[in-house]
Design a protein around this motif. Sequence first.
Motif, PDB file in Angstrom:
ATOM      1  N   ASP A 235     -41.743  -9.485  90.381  1.00  0.00           N
ATOM      2  CA  ASP A 235     -40.608  -9.995  89.608  1.00  0.00           C
ATOM      3  C   ASP A 235     -40.827  -9.682  88.135  1.00  0.00           C
ATOM      4  OD1 ASP A 235     -38.442 -11.309  88.637  1.00  0.00           O
ATOM      5  OD2 ASP A 235     -39.057 -13.300  89.285  1.00  0.00           O
ATOM      6  N   THR A 236     -39.927  -8.884  87.572  1.00  0.00           N
ATOM      7  CA  THR A 236     -40.085  -8.493  86.161  1.00  0.00           C
ATOM      8  C   THR A 236     -39.203  -9.308  85.235  1.00  0.00           C
ATOM      9  OG1 THR A 236     -38.417  -6.783  86.415  1.00  0.00           O
ATOM     10  CG2 THR A 236     -40.729  -6.127  86.745  1.00  0.00           C
ATOM     11  N   GLU A 237     -38.466 -10.272  85.774  1.00  0.00           N
ATOM     12  CA  GLU A 237     -37.605 -11.104  84.938  1.00  0.00           C
ATOM     13  C   GLU A 237     -38.461 -12.025  84.080  1.00  0.00           C
ATOM     14  OE1 GLU A 237     -34.306 -14.535  85.516  1.00  0.00           O
ATOM     15  OE2 GLU A 237     -34.291 -12.882  86.940  1.00  0.00           O
ATOM     16  N   ARG A 238     -38.154 -12.075  82.792  1.00  0.00           N
ATOM     17  CA  ARG A 238     -38.905 -12.924  81.867  1.00  0.00           C
ATOM     18  C   ARG A 238     -37.998 -14.030  81.356  1.00  0.00           C
ATOM     19  NH1 ARG A 238     -41.791  -8.268  78.238  1.00  0.00           N
ATOM     20  NH2 ARG A 238     -43.232  -7.609  79.820  1.00  0.00           N
ATOM     21  N   THR A 239     -38.612 -15.148  81.090  1.00  0.00           N
ATOM     22  CA  THR A 239     -37.869 -16.226  80.458  1.00  0.00           C
ATOM     23  C   THR A 239     -38.484 -16.473  79.093  1.00  0.00           C
ATOM     24  OG1 THR A 239     -39.278 -17.896  81.489  1.00  0.00           O
ATOM     25  CG2 THR A 239     -37.247 -17.331  82.640  1.00  0.00           C
ATOM     26  N   TYR A 240     -37.650 -16.734  78.135  1.00  0.00           N
ATOM     27  CA  TYR A 240     -38.103 -16.985  76.771  1.00  0.00           C
ATOM     28  C   TYR A 240     -37.715 -18.398  76.374  1.00  0.00           C
ATOM     29  CZ  TYR A 240     -38.628 -11.936  76.537  1.00  0.00           C
ATOM     30  OH  TYR A 240     -39.009 -10.641  76.778  1.00  0.00           O
ATOM     31  N   ASN A 241     -38.619 -19.046  75.692  1.00  0.00           N
ATOM     32  CA  ASN A 241     -38.343 -20.371  75.165  1.00  0.00           C
ATOM     33  C   ASN A 241     -38.161 -20.247  73.659  1.00  0.00           C
ATOM     34  OD1 ASN A 241     -38.658 -21.622  77.674  1.00  0.00           O
ATOM     35  ND2 ASN A 241     -40.888 -21.649  77.418  1.00  0.00           N
ATOM     36  N   PHE A 242     -36.941 -20.371  73.211  1.00  0.00           N
ATOM     37  CA  PHE A 242     -36.645 -20.264  71.790  1.00  0.00           C
ATOM     38  C   PHE A 242     -36.650 -21.646  71.156  1.00  0.00           C
ATOM     39  CE2 PHE A 242     -34.573 -16.517  73.620  1.00  0.00           C
ATOM     40  CZ  PHE A 242     -35.130 -15.535  72.836  1.00  0.00           C
ATOM     41  N   LYS A 243     -37.256 -21.727  69.969  1.00  0.00           N
ATOM     42  CA  LYS A 243     -37.238 -22.964  69.209  1.00  0.00           C
ATOM     43  C   LYS A 243     -36.055 -22.928  68.253  1.00  0.00           C
ATOM     44  CE  LYS A 243     -42.130 -24.120  68.649  1.00  0.00           C
ATOM     45  NZ  LYS A 243     -43.181 -24.295  67.632  1.00  0.00           N
ATOM     46  N   PRO A 244     -35.415 -24.047  68.056  1.00  0.00           N
ATOM     47  CA  PRO A 244     -34.386 -24.079  67.010  1.00  0.00           C
ATOM     48  C   PRO A 244     -35.048 -23.883  65.645  1.00  0.00           C
ATOM     49  CG  PRO A 244     -34.254 -26.024  68.413  1.00  0.00           C
ATOM     50  CD  PRO A 244     -35.505 -25.286  68.784  1.00  0.00           C
ATOM     51  N   VAL A 245     -34.341 -23.284  64.709  1.00  0.00           N
ATOM     52  CA  VAL A 245     -34.893 -23.021  63.377  1.00  0.00           C
ATOM     53  C   VAL A 245     -35.430 -24.299  62.746  1.00  0.00           C
ATOM     54  CG1 VAL A 245     -34.297 -22.269  61.039  1.00  0.00           C
ATOM     55  CG2 VAL A 245     -33.433 -21.017  63.004  1.00  0.00           C
ATOM     56  N   GLU A 246     -34.760 -25.419  62.996  1.00  0.00           N
ATOM     57  CA  GLU A 246     -35.194 -26.694  62.416  1.00  0.00           C
ATOM     58  C   GLU A 246     -36.586 -27.110  62.899  1.00  0.00           C
ATOM     59  OE1 GLU A 246     -32.240 -26.576  64.381  1.00  0.00           O
ATOM     60  OE2 GLU A 246     -31.070 -26.012  62.632  1.00  0.00           O
ATOM     61  N   ASP A 247     -37.013 -26.615  64.078  1.00  0.00           N
ATOM     62  CA  ASP A 247     -38.310 -26.986  64.639  1.00  0.00           C
ATOM     63  C   ASP A 247     -39.434 -26.033  64.241  1.00  0.00           C
ATOM     64  OD1 ASP A 247     -37.036 -29.089  65.851  1.00  0.00           O
ATOM     65  OD2 ASP A 247     -36.992 -28.177  67.851  1.00  0.00           O
ATOM     66  N   LEU A 248     -39.088 -24.927  63.576  1.00  0.00           N
ATOM     67  CA  LEU A 248     -40.118 -23.970  63.183  1.00  0.00           C
ATOM     68  C   LEU A 248     -40.908 -24.507  61.993  1.00  0.00           C
ATOM     69  CD1 LEU A 248     -38.188 -20.592  63.383  1.00  0.00           C
ATOM     70  CD2 LEU A 248     -39.925 -21.427  64.956  1.00  0.00           C
ATOM     71  N   VAL A 249     -42.195 -24.259  62.019  1.00  0.00           N
ATOM     72  CA  VAL A 249     -43.065 -24.616  60.895  1.00  0.00           C
ATOM     73  C   VAL A 249     -43.709 -23.333  60.382  1.00  0.00           C
ATOM     74  CG1 VAL A 249     -43.499 -26.983  61.643  1.00  0.00           C
ATOM     75  CG2 VAL A 249     -44.977 -25.158  62.448  1.00  0.00           C
ATOM     76  N   PHE A 250     -44.294 -23.403  59.208  1.00  0.00           N
ATOM     77  CA  PHE A 250     -44.846 -22.223  58.550  1.00  0.00           C
ATOM     78  C   PHE A 250     -45.886 -21.498  59.400  1.00  0.00           C
ATOM     79  CE2 PHE A 250     -47.719 -20.233  55.380  1.00  0.00           C
ATOM     80  CZ  PHE A 250     -46.811 -19.314  54.865  1.00  0.00           C
ATOM     81  N   ILE A 251     -46.642 -22.227  60.236  1.00  0.00           N
ATOM     82  CA  ILE A 251     -47.709 -21.581  60.998  1.00  0.00           C
ATOM     83  C   ILE A 251     -47.218 -20.926  62.283  1.00  0.00           C
ATOM     84  CG2 ILE A 251     -49.567 -22.975  60.014  1.00  0.00           C
ATOM     85  CD1 ILE A 251     -49.504 -24.665  62.575  1.00  0.00           C
ATOM     86  N   ASP A 252     -45.939 -21.055  62.633  1.00  0.00           N
ATOM     87  CA  ASP A 252     -45.396 -20.310  63.765  1.00  0.00           C
ATOM     88  C   ASP A 252     -45.438 -18.827  63.421  1.00  0.00           C
ATOM     89  OD1 ASP A 252     -44.489 -22.234  65.746  1.00  0.00           O
ATOM     90  OD2 ASP A 252     -43.071 -22.902  64.213  1.00  0.00           O
ATOM     91  N   ASP A 253     -45.855 -17.981  64.369  1.00  0.00           N
ATOM     92  CA  ASP A 253     -45.936 -16.541  64.106  1.00  0.00           C
ATOM     93  C   ASP A 253     -44.635 -15.981  63.570  1.00  0.00           C
ATOM     94  OD1 ASP A 253     -48.554 -15.999  64.643  1.00  0.00           O
ATOM     95  OD2 ASP A 253     -48.210 -15.225  66.656  1.00  0.00           O
ATOM     96  N   PHE A 254     -43.531 -16.328  64.195  1.00  0.00           N
ATOM     97  CA  PHE A 254     -42.243 -15.793  63.770  1.00  0.00           C
ATOM     98  C   PHE A 254     -41.927 -16.212  62.332  1.00  0.00           C
ATOM     99  CE2 PHE A 254     -37.740 -16.488  63.031  1.00  0.00           C
ATOM    100  CZ  PHE A 254     -37.268 -15.189  63.168  1.00  0.00           C
ATOM    101  N   MET A 255     -42.084 -17.495  62.048  1.00  0.00           N
ATOM    102  CA  MET A 255     -41.739 -18.004  60.718  1.00  0.00           C
ATOM    103  C   MET A 255     -42.670 -17.411  59.659  1.00  0.00           C
ATOM    104  SD  MET A 255     -39.746 -19.729  58.844  1.00  0.00           S
ATOM    105  CE  MET A 255     -38.855 -20.973  59.717  1.00  0.00           C
ATOM    106  N   PHE A 256     -43.963 -17.354  59.948  1.00  0.00           N
ATOM    107  CA  PHE A 256     -44.918 -16.802  58.989  1.00  0.00           C
ATOM    108  C   PHE A 256     -44.575 -15.346  58.680  1.00  0.00           C
ATOM    109  CE2 PHE A 256     -48.908 -14.770  57.763  1.00  0.00           C
ATOM    110  CZ  PHE A 256     -49.336 -15.623  56.765  1.00  0.00           C
ATOM    111  N   GLY A 257     -44.302 -14.559  59.733  1.00  0.00           N
ATOM    112  CA  GLY A 257     -43.960 -13.157  59.532  1.00  0.00           C
ATOM    113  C   GLY A 257     -42.681 -12.989  58.751  1.00  0.00           C
ATOM    114  N   ALA A 258     -41.678 -13.810  59.053  1.00  0.00           N
ATOM    115  CA  ALA A 258     -40.394 -13.715  58.360  1.00  0.00           C
ATOM    116  C   ALA A 258     -40.539 -14.063  56.885  1.00  0.00           C
ATOM    117  CB  ALA A 258     -39.373 -14.630  59.028  1.00  0.00           C
TER     118      ALA A 258
END
Length: 68
Positions: free
Chosen positions: A2-25
């Motif tokens: 099974d190659t189907e992937r599921t992603y868990n997205f956080k709302p922007v309000e829940d992101l903190v500076f140490i999240d990879d996405f937020m830090f990179g952005a």
Amino acid sequence: MDTERTYNFKPVEDLVFIDDFMFGAVMREPEICKGVLERLLHTRIDHIEYPELQKPISPFYTRKGGPA
């Protein structure tokens, strides 16, 4: 398989500076990056340089296997 992937997205309000996405952005913006680093390091920064991103290394084969 099974190659189907599921992603868990956080709302922007829940992101903190140490999240990879937020830090990179945040650190991708030179003026914001400079301000963050100046506050963390308590020093003035003249300019920001970004290193080259990681690149995959592909093997370079000049011949087939066997005795040289």
